[in-house]
Design a protein around this motif. Structure first.
Motif, PDB file in Angstrom:
ATOM      1  N   ILE A  17       0.836  -1.187   0.000  1.00  0.00           N
ATOM      2  CA  ILE A  17       0.000   0.000   0.000  1.00  0.00           C
ATOM      3  C   ILE A  17       0.871   1.237   0.000  1.00  0.00           C
ATOM      4  CG2 ILE A  17      -1.827   1.181   1.177  1.00  0.00           C
ATOM      5  CD1 ILE A  17      -3.113  -1.214   1.334  1.00  0.00           C
ATOM      6  N   ARG A  18       1.834   1.276   0.903  1.00  0.00           N
ATOM      7  CA  ARG A  18       2.870   2.311   0.848  1.00  0.00           C
ATOM      8  C   ARG A  18       2.317   3.700   0.686  1.00  0.00           C
ATOM      9  NH1 ARG A  18       7.565   0.874  -3.179  1.00  0.00           N
ATOM     10  NH2 ARG A  18       7.042  -1.306  -3.375  1.00  0.00           N
ATOM     11  N   SER A  19       1.437   4.054   1.587  1.00  0.00           N
ATOM     12  CA  SER A  19       0.881   5.404   1.621  1.00  0.00           C
ATOM     13  C   SER A  19       0.069   5.742   0.383  1.00  0.00           C
ATOM     14  CB  SER A  19       1.973   6.460   1.772  1.00  0.00           C
ATOM     15  OG  SER A  19       2.753   6.170   2.870  1.00  0.00           O
ATOM     16  N   ASN A  20      -0.374   4.765  -0.330  1.00  0.00           N
ATOM     17  CA  ASN A  20      -1.271   5.025  -1.439  1.00  0.00           C
ATOM     18  C   ASN A  20      -2.493   4.134  -1.300  1.00  0.00           C
ATOM     19  OD1 ASN A  20      -2.341   5.893  -3.814  1.00  0.00           O
ATOM     20  ND2 ASN A  20      -1.046   4.624  -5.107  1.00  0.00           N
ATOM     21  N   PRO A  21      -3.259   4.295  -0.243  1.00  0.00           N
ATOM     22  CA  PRO A  21      -4.417   3.418  -0.094  1.00  0.00           C
ATOM     23  C   PRO A  21      -5.444   3.748  -1.158  1.00  0.00           C
ATOM     24  CG  PRO A  21      -4.465   5.118   1.569  1.00  0.00           C
ATOM     25  CD  PRO A  21      -3.182   5.284   0.845  1.00  0.00           C
ATOM     26  N   ASP A  22      -6.071   2.743  -1.681  1.00  0.00           N
ATOM     27  CA  ASP A  22      -7.061   2.996  -2.717  1.00  0.00           C
ATOM     28  C   ASP A  22      -8.393   2.448  -2.250  1.00  0.00           C
ATOM     29  OD1 ASP A  22      -7.392   0.208  -4.778  1.00  0.00           O
ATOM     30  OD2 ASP A  22      -6.111   0.259  -3.001  1.00  0.00           O
ATOM     31  N   LEU A  23      -9.437   2.991  -2.786  1.00  0.00           N
ATOM     32  CA  LEU A  23     -10.766   2.493  -2.472  1.00  0.00           C
ATOM     33  C   LEU A  23     -11.311   1.617  -3.576  1.00  0.00           C
ATOM     34  CD1 LEU A  23     -12.522   5.510  -0.797  1.00  0.00           C
ATOM     35  CD2 LEU A  23     -11.684   3.433   0.221  1.00  0.00           C
ATOM     36  N   TYR A  24     -10.584   1.527  -4.670  1.00  0.00           N
ATOM     37  CA  TYR A  24     -11.076   0.716  -5.788  1.00  0.00           C
ATOM     38  C   TYR A  24     -11.140  -0.733  -5.371  1.00  0.00           C
ATOM     39  CZ  TYR A  24     -11.295  -1.524 -10.316  1.00  0.00           C
ATOM     40  OH  TYR A  24     -11.672  -2.302 -11.364  1.00  0.00           O
ATOM     41  N   GLY A  25     -10.007  -1.248  -4.845  1.00  0.00           N
ATOM     42  CA  GLY A  25      -9.915  -2.652  -4.467  1.00  0.00           C
ATOM     43  C   GLY A  25     -10.988  -3.050  -3.466  1.00  0.00           C
ATOM     44  N   PRO A  26     -11.028  -2.398  -2.307  1.00  0.00           N
ATOM     45  CA  PRO A  26     -12.040  -2.798  -1.322  1.00  0.00           C
ATOM     46  C   PRO A  26     -13.451  -2.764  -1.877  1.00  0.00           C
ATOM     47  CG  PRO A  26     -10.444  -1.370  -0.308  1.00  0.00           C
ATOM     48  CD  PRO A  26     -10.107  -1.428  -1.749  1.00  0.00           C
ATOM     49  N   PHE A  27     -13.801  -1.700  -2.593  1.00  0.00           N
ATOM     50  CA  PHE A  27     -15.176  -1.590  -3.047  1.00  0.00           C
ATOM     51  C   PHE A  27     -15.539  -2.695  -4.031  1.00  0.00           C
ATOM     52  CE2 PHE A  27     -19.102   0.463  -3.645  1.00  0.00           C
ATOM     53  CZ  PHE A  27     -19.441   0.307  -4.975  1.00  0.00           C
ATOM     54  N   TRP A  28     -14.715  -2.905  -5.051  1.00  0.00           N
ATOM     55  CA  TRP A  28     -15.110  -3.862  -6.073  1.00  0.00           C
ATOM     56  C   TRP A  28     -14.887  -5.299  -5.646  1.00  0.00           C
ATOM     57  CZ3 TRP A  28     -18.533  -2.582  -9.286  1.00  0.00           C
ATOM     58  CH2 TRP A  28     -18.636  -1.258  -9.693  1.00  0.00           C
ATOM     59  N   ILE A  29     -13.923  -5.516  -4.747  1.00  0.00           N
ATOM     60  CA  ILE A  29     -13.781  -6.880  -4.224  1.00  0.00           C
ATOM     61  C   ILE A  29     -15.010  -7.229  -3.392  1.00  0.00           C
ATOM     62  CG2 ILE A  29     -12.462  -8.288  -2.625  1.00  0.00           C
ATOM     63  CD1 ILE A  29      -9.977  -7.032  -3.688  1.00  0.00           C
ATOM     64  N   CYS A  30     -15.491  -6.286  -2.585  1.00  0.00           N
ATOM     65  CA  CYS A  30     -16.694  -6.556  -1.802  1.00  0.00           C
ATOM     66  C   CYS A  30     -17.901  -6.760  -2.705  1.00  0.00           C
ATOM     67  CB  CYS A  30     -16.974  -5.400  -0.837  1.00  0.00           C
ATOM     68  SG  CYS A  30     -15.801  -5.296   0.496  1.00  0.00           S
ATOM     69  N   ALA A  31     -18.016  -5.955  -3.773  1.00  0.00           N
ATOM     70  CA  ALA A  31     -19.165  -6.115  -4.675  1.00  0.00           C
ATOM     71  C   ALA A  31     -19.120  -7.491  -5.338  1.00  0.00           C
ATOM     72  CB  ALA A  31     -19.149  -5.012  -5.741  1.00  0.00           C
ATOM     73  N   THR A  32     -17.929  -7.889  -5.807  1.00  0.00           N
ATOM     74  CA  THR A  32     -17.798  -9.198  -6.428  1.00  0.00           C
ATOM     75  C   THR A  32     -18.109 -10.300  -5.436  1.00  0.00           C
ATOM     76  OG1 THR A  32     -16.009  -8.224  -7.694  1.00  0.00           O
ATOM     77  CG2 THR A  32     -16.291 -10.589  -7.857  1.00  0.00           C
ATOM     78  N   LEU A  33     -17.652 -10.133  -4.209  1.00  0.00           N
ATOM     79  CA  LEU A  33     -17.880 -11.158  -3.190  1.00  0.00           C
ATOM     80  C   LEU A  33     -19.362 -11.298  -2.888  1.00  0.00           C
ATOM     81  CD1 LEU A  33     -16.562 -13.106  -1.307  1.00  0.00           C
ATOM     82  CD2 LEU A  33     -16.383 -11.317   0.388  1.00  0.00           C
ATOM     83  N   VAL A  34     -20.069 -10.170  -2.826  1.00  0.00           N
ATOM     84  CA  VAL A  34     -21.510 -10.212  -2.566  1.00  0.00           C
ATOM     85  C   VAL A  34     -22.201 -11.061  -3.627  1.00  0.00           C
ATOM     86  CG1 VAL A  34     -23.591  -8.806  -2.721  1.00  0.00           C
ATOM     87  CG2 VAL A  34     -21.719  -8.062  -1.310  1.00  0.00           C
ATOM     88  N   PHE A  35     -21.917 -10.766  -4.884  1.00  0.00           N
ATOM     89  CA  PHE A  35     -22.599 -11.511  -5.941  1.00  0.00           C
ATOM     90  C   PHE A  35     -22.089 -12.930  -6.037  1.00  0.00           C
ATOM     91  CE2 PHE A  35     -25.422  -8.429  -7.304  1.00  0.00           C
ATOM     92  CZ  PHE A  35     -24.804  -7.210  -7.352  1.00  0.00           C
ATOM     93  N   ALA A  36     -20.800 -13.143  -5.744  1.00  0.00           N
ATOM     94  CA  ALA A  36     -20.276 -14.510  -5.778  1.00  0.00           C
ATOM     95  C   ALA A  36     -20.974 -15.370  -4.735  1.00  0.00           C
ATOM     96  CB  ALA A  36     -18.767 -14.492  -5.541  1.00  0.00           C
ATOM     97  N   ILE A  37     -21.129 -14.830  -3.530  1.00  0.00           N
ATOM     98  CA  ILE A  37     -21.774 -15.612  -2.482  1.00  0.00           C
ATOM     99  C   ILE A  37     -23.234 -15.863  -2.814  1.00  0.00           C
ATOM    100  CG2 ILE A  37     -22.598 -15.478  -0.116  1.00  0.00           C
ATOM    101  CD1 ILE A  37     -20.036 -14.550   0.778  1.00  0.00           C
ATOM    102  N   ALA A  38     -23.930 -14.825  -3.260  1.00  0.00           N
ATOM    103  CA  ALA A  38     -25.360 -14.999  -3.532  1.00  0.00           C
ATOM    104  C   ALA A  38     -25.576 -15.989  -4.678  1.00  0.00           C
ATOM    105  CB  ALA A  38     -25.991 -13.644  -3.863  1.00  0.00           C
TER     106      ALA A  38
END
Lengths: 305, 323
Positions: A113-134
């Motif tokens: 991460i090195r002081s460059n945290p992004d919100l892309y990864g968390p958001f889309w990984i969670c979205a994919t996980l939601v649909f993957a689980i459902a």
């Protein structure tokens, strides 16, 4: 002139010697990765090597500088939020790879991460996980009940909203609670390492990536397979989280530190086991179709004859 | 003067693609009197007479009225030198546009193409022209029959459907965006995918509102994502493209509906699976053809993946649809 000299990148031989020469200076080591083993030689306690690693790799200097200059827009402008999406494709892949292969001693946050945290990864990984689980839950239930005559397939769309609530709440509220807790402990005990809220969100988001293939493999209706998958996924992502947060609580009271790590892993376990239990029906039911079908067939045969 | 002002428009068959600073055109022949006419046309200051070169704002107002000047719009290519402007007009005349009629003006579509040359004064104010006001002042469309008006919009929508079905790298979907097509498609999908009210089970297919929200909020999220990653596509252009590219999936839903009338069984399912997969791939290809160019090159995959997820979820809803 002194200012110009300060901006030149000099080679520092050893952190210990330069610290001896100038004890007040902040030293940042910019040696290449090949020289890392040499660096871990003489006087190092078990804690110091992690601190040096935490101080970063080759371009940590630059990123520390850039981090200070980055988020300068006020929070009501669009540019402010663009700074959280300042990642390239290969960086996202690197971070995902880092979350899948936890190496002991390597801190996910400092390494990737090195002081460059992004919100892309968390958001889309969670979205994919939601649909993957459902979707996987729906598929697996369909396959389990496939032979039953009384089973009518329903898409169970309501579970998508439930999954979304659970996963997004986990991925945002638990980091928030953890960040608050670490902040509170930091005020009592001076910790060398402290993470910003976004970095914690980032770690949690990327650590959930392992559950996407796990959810897809949970379609297999064997209990043993499913529990082995749970153990593996929990092991990988739990170790990523534990290794990330251990340096942050290490300086603290031993029991508090242990309790924190145990709580983190426990919550992670709760999430995975809860998802498995709620979205995926128990596969013992698949004994029934073979026994239920046979009498039905005989009954049908009897009726038709 | 009025003739001079209306004639050029009927001479340009591709005028739907260019929006122009009409006031500026008149000024080229009649001298600089932009400011107060611009103020008059904006409608915001009829009570504030602006002293202009003529000195009498009332005179200017009357002239503006009798000229029936349209609202200020920006014409792509107007501000260039006359030679290149004529060349561009000729080129725009060949590009797809309804001959002799004007289709709905895109908002901000030509703004990025304006280059201001030195000899033409930049005057006037930037206002967002409402489409009805354009028609009001646009005497070539004022007296047309209602059928013409409606058919023009329908043809624009139909043309975009054709662009989706045969995706080429053309700019029409982006330039003349509209949201009619996406609305129609979304409502059709939601109406057909919703479970009936007679279904007593809690767990069933999605409700109308769920499908609607998924499509629109999914499209908005993808657009925000691509803008945050640094893409240079406008918000509504992206919504337009994503909405229009649902067309193949709507066709798949209709086909599935028909196939479900036949005997249920594994062959039924395989046919539906095949159709949905084909249409899913078509949607992805169509939307990527339009959207991929607007992303920075090292983030293309990051911007395209959410589109993939979006259409995958819609395909899943279509595939699992049981009446």
């Amino acid at each position: 002139m002194a200012a110009v000299d300060d901006l030149q990148f000099e080679e520092f031989g050893d952190v210990a010697t330069s610290l001896a020469a100038n004890p007040d200076a902040t030293t940042i080591n910019i040696e290449g990765p090949g020289e890392t083993p040499k660096r871990l030689g003489p006087p190092r306690g078990s804690g110091r090597e992690e601190d040096d690693e935490l101080l970063g790799n080759d371009d940590s200097d630059k990123t520390e500088l850039l981090a200070g200059q980055k988020k300068s827009s006020p929070f009501w402008t669009f540019e402010y939020y663009q700074t959280f999406f300042d990642v390239d494709t290969y960086q996202v892949f690197d971070r995902i790879k880092g979350s899948l292969l936890p190496i002991p001693g390597k801190n996910f946050v400092r390494l990737y991460i090195r002081s460059n945290p992004d919100l892309y990864g968390p958001f889309w990984i969670c979205a994919t996980l939601v649909f993957a689980i459902a979707i996987s839950g729906n598929l697996s239930n369909f396959l389990i009940h496939l032979g039953e005559k009384t089973y009518h397939y329903v898409p169970e769309f309501r579970k998508v909203s439930i999954a979304a609530t659970i996963i997004y709440a986990y991925a945002w509220l638990v980091p928030f609670a953890l960040w608050g807790f670490l902040l509170w402990r930091n005020s009592k005990v001076m910790n060398i390492v402290s993470y910003s809220f976004l970095e914690i969100v980032c770690v949690y988001g990327y650590s959930l990536f392992i559950y996407i293939p796990t959810a897809i493999l949970w379609i297999i209706p064997q209990k043993a397979v499913r529990w082995i998958l749970v153990m593996m996924a929990l092991g990988i992502s739990g170790s990523v989280l534990a290794m990330t947060f251990w340096p942050a609580v290490r300086e603290d009271n031993r029991r508090v530190a242990l309790a924190t790590i145990v709580t983190i892993v426990l919550l992670h376990t709760l999430l995975s086991v809860g998802c498995l239990a709620y979205f995926f029906d128990a596969p013992e039911v698949d004994h029934l179709p073979t026994t239920a079908v046979v009498p039905n067939q005989t009954v049908v045969a009897a009726k038709s004859s | 003067m009025p003739g001079e002002e209306t004639q050029p428009r009927s001479r340009d068959p591709g005028s739907d693609l260019r929006i122009g600073l009409e006031c500026g055109r008149v000024n080229l022949s009649g001298g600089p009197r932009g400011p107060e006419e611009a103020n008059e046309e904006s409608g915001t200051s009829p009570q504030h007479p602006v002293p202009g070169p003529f000195g009498d704002a009332a005179v200017a107002r009357r002239r503006a009225d009798e000229l029936r000047l349209p609202r200020l719009r920006f014409r792509k290519g107007l501000w260039e030198r006359p030679g290149s402007r004529r060349a561009k007009m000729a080129e725009a005349a060949e590009s797809p546009g309804e001959p002799g009629t004007t289709s709905p003006r895109p908002l901000f579509a030509g703004l990025s193409d304006i280059s201001i040359s030195q000899d033409i004064p930049v005057e006037g104010e930037i206002t967002i022209p409402m489409r009805s006001r354009i028609r009001e002042f646009d005497s070539s469309t004022l007296n047309e029959s209602v059928q013409n008006t409606i058919m023009r919009d329908l043809k624009a929508v139909g043309k975009k459907f054709m662009h989706v079905l045969y995706p080429r790298k053309s700019n029409t979907l982006l330039r003349d965006w509209d949201l009619w097509g996406p609305l129609v498609l979304c409502v059709t999908l939601a109406l057909m995918l919703q479970r009936g009210s007679a279904d007593s089970e809690n767990d069933g297919g999605p409700q109308f509102a769920e499908v609607f929200v998924i499509i629109w909020f999914g499209a908005v999220t993808i657009t925000l994502n691509s803008k945050l990653l640094g893409g240079n596509i406008s918000f509504f252009q992206s919504l337009c493209v994503l909405g229009y590219c649902i067309l193949p999936l709507t066709v798949a839903l209709l086909v599935c509906r028909l196939v479900l009338l036949a005997k249920p069984g594994p062959i039924n399912f395989i046919v539906r699976l095949f159709v949905v997969i084909m249409m899913f791939a078509w949607s992805i290809v169509a939307s990527t053809a339009f959207l991929a160019d607007s992303q920075p090159p090292n983030r293309k995959a990051l911007a395209v993946y959410p589109v993939f997820l979006f259409y995958f979820v819609i395909s899943w809803m279509i595939l699992t649809f049981t009446p």
